[in-house]
Write an enzyme that holds these catalytic residues in place. Sequence first.
Site, PDB file in Angstrom:
ATOM      1  N   LYS A  95      -0.213  -9.682   9.963  1.00 35.37           N
ATOM      2  CA  LYS A  95       1.050  -9.215  10.609  1.00 35.37           C
ATOM      3  C   LYS A  95       0.776  -8.639  12.095  1.00 35.37           C
ATOM      4  O   LYS A  95       1.133  -8.973  13.309  1.00 35.37           O
ATOM      5  CB  LYS A  95       1.902  -8.366   9.914  1.00 35.37           C
ATOM      6  CG  LYS A  95       2.316  -8.668   8.462  1.00 35.37           C
ATOM      7  CD  LYS A  95       3.066  -7.437   7.694  1.00 35.37           C
ATOM      8  CE  LYS A  95       2.492  -6.278   7.244  1.00 35.37           C
ATOM      9  NZ  LYS A  95       1.358  -6.588   6.506  1.00 35.37           N
ATOM     10  N   ARG A  97       9.744  -1.947   4.433  1.00 28.09           N
ATOM     11  CA  ARG A  97       8.972  -2.187   2.998  1.00 28.09           C
ATOM     12  C   ARG A  97       9.432  -1.905   1.803  1.00 28.09           C
ATOM     13  O   ARG A  97       8.989  -2.043   0.762  1.00 28.09           O
ATOM     14  CB  ARG A  97       7.635  -1.311   3.045  1.00 28.09           C
ATOM     15  CG  ARG A  97       6.409  -1.944   3.660  1.00 28.09           C
ATOM     16  CD  ARG A  97       5.417  -0.772   3.925  1.00 28.09           C
ATOM     17  NE  ARG A  97       4.059  -1.283   3.691  1.00 28.09           N
ATOM     18  CZ  ARG A  97       3.366  -1.174   4.906  1.00 28.09           C
ATOM     19  NH1 ARG A  97       3.732  -1.075   6.189  1.00 28.09           N
ATOM     20  NH2 ARG A  97       1.991  -1.409   4.823  1.00 28.09           N
ATOM     21  N   ARG A 118     -11.826  -5.825   8.189  1.00 29.27           N
ATOM     22  CA  ARG A 118     -11.203  -5.358   9.339  1.00 29.27           C
ATOM     23  C   ARG A 118     -11.936  -4.429  10.110  1.00 29.27           C
ATOM     24  O   ARG A 118     -12.428  -3.446   9.386  1.00 29.27           O
ATOM     25  CB  ARG A 118      -9.650  -5.033   8.986  1.00 29.27           C
ATOM     26  CG  ARG A 118      -9.149  -4.467  10.166  1.00 29.27           C
ATOM     27  CD  ARG A 118      -7.212  -4.496   9.940  1.00 29.27           C
ATOM     28  NE  ARG A 118      -7.010  -3.614   8.438  1.00 29.27           N
ATOM     29  CZ  ARG A 118      -5.985  -3.788   8.325  1.00 29.27           C
ATOM     30  NH1 ARG A 118      -4.925  -4.351   8.715  1.00 29.27           N
ATOM     31  NH2 ARG A 118      -5.336  -3.011   7.233  1.00 29.27           N
ATOM     32  N   ARG A 167     -10.609   1.364   9.104  1.00 35.09           N
ATOM     33  CA  ARG A 167      -9.341   2.361   8.663  1.00 35.09           C
ATOM     34  C   ARG A 167      -9.764   2.692   7.071  1.00 35.09           C
ATOM     35  O   ARG A 167     -10.125   2.167   6.383  1.00 35.09           O
ATOM     36  CB  ARG A 167      -8.161   1.587   8.400  1.00 35.09           C
ATOM     37  CG  ARG A 167      -7.437   1.532  10.085  1.00 35.09           C
ATOM     38  CD  ARG A 167      -6.047   0.489   9.918  1.00 35.09           C
ATOM     39  NE  ARG A 167      -5.436   0.645   8.541  1.00 35.09           N
ATOM     40  CZ  ARG A 167      -4.437  -0.132   8.519  1.00 35.09           C
ATOM     41  NH1 ARG A 167      -3.928  -1.077   9.351  1.00 35.09           N
ATOM     42  NH2 ARG A 167      -3.470   0.106   7.256  1.00 35.09           N
ATOM     43  N   ARG A 207      -2.701  -0.688  -2.275  1.00 36.42           N
ATOM     44  CA  ARG A 207      -1.826  -1.052  -1.473  1.00 36.42           C
ATOM     45  C   ARG A 207      -1.248  -2.433  -1.735  1.00 36.42           C
ATOM     46  O   ARG A 207       0.011  -2.552  -1.516  1.00 36.42           O
ATOM     47  CB  ARG A 207      -2.457  -1.133  -0.203  1.00 36.42           C
ATOM     48  CG  ARG A 207      -2.637   0.182   0.699  1.00 36.42           C
ATOM     49  CD  ARG A 207      -3.663   0.265   1.715  1.00 36.42           C
ATOM     50  NE  ARG A 207      -3.224  -0.560   2.730  1.00 36.42           N
ATOM     51  CZ  ARG A 207      -3.967  -1.067   3.557  1.00 36.42           C
ATOM     52  NH1 ARG A 207      -5.217  -1.258   3.416  1.00 36.42           N
ATOM     53  NH2 ARG A 207      -3.384  -1.968   4.619  1.00 36.42           N
TER      54      ARG A 207
END
Length: 217
Positions: free
Chosen positions: A13, A88, A127, A160, A171
């Site tokens: 995203k 969400r 990431r 992160r 998640r």
Amino acid sequence: MRVVLLGPPGAGKGTVAAALVAAYGVTHVSSGDLLRAAVAAETEVGRKAKAFMDSGRLVPDEVVVAAVVERLSQEDGRRGFVLDGFPRTAPQAEALDQALAAHGTALDAVLALEVPEAVVVGRLTARRTCEQCGRIYNLQTLKPAEDGVCDACGGRLIVRPDDRPETVRKRLEVYARQTEALVHYYEGRGLLIRVGAEGPVETVREAAVAALADAAS
Ligand code: ADP
Ligand code: AMP
């Protein structure tokens, strides 16, 4: 142009949002970025959000809705936006519809980024994010020119805290339980455009830009 990006964590995203900003000059509003900035600044919102974020759970609707609606009401947000990570939940989607209707506007399109769960787990573990400007990299698919350093601003690239494998699993569960149904919510309103997001970064970016060009024409 007022667009929502839907998709599980790691679907791309933020990466697609950057391409839409470049192509259409819209404002990127990421609820995750807003909340991380609030946590770093130790604001009231940040204090309420931190424990939820660290454990991979959703921050309560009223906290996130207030932060996002306030951001969208700023001058640049009123001219058009790409929303990443929000809504969400169904109450968040309804709150967004109401906030836009109060200004006489509405969403133009919702892009659902579709990618298998096994792929997103791999992407999230690799990431890296610039702690200064938020630019997103990937150790496998989108490397910086120099290890650990942001190409754009020279900032430090960090993992992160919620990209650790156990939090990633949580998640993804939360996405399946609380967010995925929004695909049907927006499909029912005739706004949904599905975009295959499994291919290479450039292919997915081009597909998203083209999908919106079609929707606008
Ligand atoms: P989201 O905002 O949906 O959580 P990101 O845009 O941060 O996802 O992307 C997650 C990770 O996957 C990042 O490291 C990013 O560089 C990488 N990535 C994004 N899109 C692709 C793609 N199409 N192919 C491979 N890697 C990608
Ligand atoms: P993201 O950057 O979109 O992956 O979001 C990181 C974390 O911020 C999530 O795991 C949640 O804890 C929180 N968060 C971001 N957006 C929302 C939202 N719309 N509703 C609830 N929590 C959110």
